[in-house]
Design a protein around this motif. Structure first.
Motif, PDB file in Angstrom:
ATOM      1  N   ALA A   1       0.840  -1.205   0.000  1.00  0.00           N
ATOM      2  CA  ALA A   1       0.000   0.000   0.000  1.00  0.00           C
ATOM      3  C   ALA A   1       0.872   1.251   0.000  1.00  0.00           C
ATOM      4  N   LEU A   2       1.879   1.272   0.835  1.00  0.00           N
ATOM      5  CA  LEU A   2       2.766   2.435   0.905  1.00  0.00           C
ATOM      6  C   LEU A   2       3.519   2.640  -0.398  1.00  0.00           C
ATOM      7  N   VAL A   3       4.021   1.565  -0.965  1.00  0.00           N
ATOM      8  CA  VAL A   3       4.750   1.673  -2.238  1.00  0.00           C
ATOM      9  C   VAL A   3       3.839   2.214  -3.328  1.00  0.00           C
ATOM     10  N   TYR A   4       2.606   1.734  -3.382  1.00  0.00           N
ATOM     11  CA  TYR A   4       1.711   2.224  -4.425  1.00  0.00           C
ATOM     12  C   TYR A   4       1.320   3.672  -4.199  1.00  0.00           C
ATOM     13  N   TRP A   5       1.177   4.094  -2.941  1.00  0.00           N
ATOM     14  CA  TRP A   5       0.843   5.497  -2.672  1.00  0.00           C
ATOM     15  C   TRP A   5       2.011   6.417  -2.987  1.00  0.00           C
ATOM     16  N   VAL A   6       3.236   5.953  -2.735  1.00  0.00           N
ATOM     17  CA  VAL A   6       4.413   6.786  -2.970  1.00  0.00           C
ATOM     18  C   VAL A   6       4.809   6.772  -4.445  1.00  0.00           C
ATOM     19  N   MET A   7       4.720   5.601  -5.061  1.00  0.00           N
ATOM     20  CA  MET A   7       5.150   5.457  -6.451  1.00  0.00           C
ATOM     21  C   MET A   7       4.015   4.880  -7.302  1.00  0.00           C
ATOM     22  N   PRO A   8       2.935   5.610  -7.525  1.00  0.00           N
ATOM     23  CA  PRO A   8       1.826   5.050  -8.300  1.00  0.00           C
ATOM     24  C   PRO A   8       2.181   4.795  -9.757  1.00  0.00           C
ATOM     25  N   ASP A   9       3.229   5.437 -10.249  1.00  0.00           N
ATOM     26  CA  ASP A   9       3.615   5.224 -11.639  1.00  0.00           C
ATOM     27  C   ASP A   9       4.406   3.939 -11.834  1.00  0.00           C
ATOM     28  N   ALA A  10       4.663   3.211 -10.745  1.00  0.00           N
ATOM     29  CA  ALA A  10       5.369   1.937 -10.878  1.00  0.00           C
ATOM     30  C   ALA A  10       4.504   0.917 -11.612  1.00  0.00           C
ATOM     31  N   LEU A  11       3.188   1.079 -11.565  1.00  0.00           N
ATOM     32  CA  LEU A  11       2.266   0.197 -12.274  1.00  0.00           C
ATOM     33  C   LEU A  11       1.431   1.036 -13.244  1.00  0.00           C
ATOM     34  N   PRO A  12       2.063   1.569 -14.298  1.00  0.00           N
ATOM     35  CA  PRO A  12       1.355   2.526 -15.151  1.00  0.00           C
ATOM     36  C   PRO A  12       0.238   1.924 -15.988  1.00  0.00           C
ATOM     37  N   PHE A  13       0.245   0.618 -16.205  1.00  0.00           N
ATOM     38  CA  PHE A  13      -0.753   0.032 -17.086  1.00  0.00           C
ATOM     39  C   PHE A  13      -1.975  -0.486 -16.345  1.00  0.00           C
ATOM     40  N   ILE A  14      -2.013  -0.300 -15.037  1.00  0.00           N
ATOM     41  CA  ILE A  14      -3.176  -0.698 -14.248  1.00  0.00           C
ATOM     42  C   ILE A  14      -3.898   0.577 -13.837  1.00  0.00           C
ATOM     43  N   PRO A  15      -5.044   0.858 -14.438  1.00  0.00           N
ATOM     44  CA  PRO A  15      -5.722   2.136 -14.185  1.00  0.00           C
ATOM     45  C   PRO A  15      -6.575   2.142 -12.914  1.00  0.00           C
ATOM     46  N   LEU A  16      -5.964   1.796 -11.798  1.00  0.00           N
ATOM     47  CA  LEU A  16      -6.686   1.833 -10.528  1.00  0.00           C
ATOM     48  C   LEU A  16      -6.189   2.997  -9.694  1.00  0.00           C
ATOM     49  N   ASP A  17      -7.082   3.589  -8.992  1.00  0.00           N
ATOM     50  CA  ASP A  17      -6.751   4.699  -8.122  1.00  0.00           C
ATOM     51  C   ASP A  17      -6.044   4.182  -6.867  1.00  0.00           C
ATOM     52  N   ASP A  18      -5.319   5.046  -6.185  1.00  0.00           N
ATOM     53  CA  ASP A  18      -4.611   4.668  -4.963  1.00  0.00           C
ATOM     54  C   ASP A  18      -5.569   4.106  -3.913  1.00  0.00           C
TER      55      ASP A  18
END
Length: 78
Positions: free
Chosen positions: A39-56
């Motif tokens: 959760a923390l990684v996705y909130w800090v680096m949301p562009d790490a998964l650019p092809f998944i169009p899900l919100d934080d």
């Protein structure tokens, strides 16, 4: 499974159980980190998964759902 994800009753259960499970001494810190780190990684680096169009928030809610189900199944209701 998809029907359950759309259920308000299910999400009410998840939101009521997440804090007690995170505070519970029965659930090891390693299990808690399985929720916090992604959760923390996705909130800090949301562009790490650019092809998944899900919100934080959606990613966090899916992780909450997964963690709650896993912790209750492994360690019981605390």
């Amino acid at each position: 499974m998809w029907k359950r994800l759309w259920s308000l009753r299910h999400w009410g259960h998840v939101f009521r159980r997440i804090i007690p499970l995170l505070r519970s001494p029965k659930v090891p810190i390693g299990e808690k980190l399985l929720f916090f780190v992604p959760a923390l990684v996705y909130w800090v680096m949301p562009d790490a998964l650019p092809f998944i169009p899900l919100d934080d928030i959606a990613v966090t809610m899916l992780l909450m759902n997964w963690f709650t189900d896993r912790a209750e199944r492994k360690y019981g209701a605390t």
